[in-house]
Design a protein around this motif. Sequence first.
Motif, PDB file in Angstrom:
ATOM      1  N   PRO A  19      38.829   1.099 -67.040  1.00 46.07           N
ATOM      2  CA  PRO A  19      39.495   1.837 -68.379  1.00 46.07           C
ATOM      3  C   PRO A  19      40.786   0.488 -68.378  1.00 46.07           C
ATOM      4  CG  PRO A  19      38.961   3.454 -66.787  1.00 46.07           C
ATOM      5  CD  PRO A  19      38.806   1.763 -66.383  1.00 46.07           C
ATOM      6  N   LEU A  43      41.222  -1.199 -71.813  1.00 50.78           N
ATOM      7  CA  LEU A  43      42.847  -0.786 -72.543  1.00 50.78           C
ATOM      8  C   LEU A  43      44.231  -1.930 -72.917  1.00 50.78           C
ATOM      9  CD1 LEU A  43      44.613   1.653 -73.521  1.00 50.78           C
ATOM     10  CD2 LEU A  43      45.208   1.754 -71.825  1.00 50.78           C
ATOM     11  N   LEU A  80      38.270   0.648 -77.222  1.00 46.65           N
ATOM     12  CA  LEU A  80      39.209   1.809 -76.740  1.00 46.65           C
ATOM     13  C   LEU A  80      37.827   3.135 -76.378  1.00 46.65           C
ATOM     14  CD1 LEU A  80      41.882   3.697 -76.738  1.00 46.65           C
ATOM     15  CD2 LEU A  80      41.191   4.182 -78.776  1.00 46.65           C
ATOM     16  N   VAL A 122      36.764   2.516 -73.185  1.00 46.90           N
ATOM     17  CA  VAL A 122      37.765   3.315 -72.020  1.00 46.90           C
ATOM     18  C   VAL A 122      37.247   4.197 -72.085  1.00 46.90           C
ATOM     19  CG1 VAL A 122      40.057   4.254 -71.788  1.00 46.90           C
ATOM     20  CG2 VAL A 122      39.720   1.757 -72.698  1.00 46.90           C
ATOM     21  N   LEU A 169      36.878   6.544 -68.495  1.00 48.88           N
ATOM     22  CA  LEU A 169      37.895   7.165 -67.726  1.00 48.88           C
ATOM     23  C   LEU A 169      37.383   7.823 -66.530  1.00 48.88           C
ATOM     24  CD1 LEU A 169      39.499   8.841 -70.814  1.00 48.88           C
ATOM     25  CD2 LEU A 169      40.907   6.657 -69.146  1.00 48.88           C
ATOM     26  N   ARG A 186      45.854   6.802 -67.702  1.00 51.45           N
ATOM     27  CA  ARG A 186      45.163   7.783 -68.408  1.00 51.45           C
ATOM     28  C   ARG A 186      46.073   8.377 -69.023  1.00 51.45           C
ATOM     29  NH1 ARG A 186      43.664  10.135 -63.462  1.00 51.45           N
ATOM     30  NH2 ARG A 186      40.964  10.410 -63.461  1.00 51.45           N
ATOM     31  N   VAL A 200      46.825   5.801 -71.861  1.00 51.70           N
ATOM     32  CA  VAL A 200      45.969   6.092 -72.750  1.00 51.70           C
ATOM     33  C   VAL A 200      45.836   6.945 -74.070  1.00 51.70           C
ATOM     34  CG1 VAL A 200      42.932   7.020 -73.541  1.00 51.70           C
ATOM     35  CG2 VAL A 200      43.282   5.075 -72.008  1.00 51.70           C
TER      36      VAL A 200
END
Length: 158
Positions: A99, A103, A122, A125, A129, A142, A145
């Motif tokens: 992730p 990102l 994205l 990602v 997650l 998190r 994001v």
Amino acid sequence: MTDQATADPTMTRIMDAVQLGRSGAPAPARELLTALWDELGPTGDALHRCTLAHYLADLQDTTEAELSWDERALAAVSQLTDERAQRHLPSLQVQAFLPSLHLNLADCHRRLGNVGQAREHLARVGEHLAGLPDDPYGESIRAAVRDFVADDPTDRRG
């Protein structure tokens, strides 16, 4: 089982250079990490290459150069196994790297105006997650994001 990092002289050199960069000396840190990259070569230890490229990306002067190093980090992680990562730190899972790496790539592409590629990373990602640990690292990714999405990156042109 403890979650203490195993002594690794190369990881120590990487983290020492990262600290140098964070303390206000990015050019010397970049030089140290670039020299270490040259020492490792394209077939060097995948954990070392991934970690080094990930941090070296942050020390670049241009988004294009940052993107190049972020791409190298992603390429290296594809050659990294959990077994190798856990020899360094028992809690490491390669899946948890993805992730953050995607990102970073999405952010570079957003800043370069590459909207389609930013969206692709994205989406990647989001696919990864669930692999994040439920710990401060996982929550920091998190949160990053959420912040990235809140900025509506796919509509920005650089």
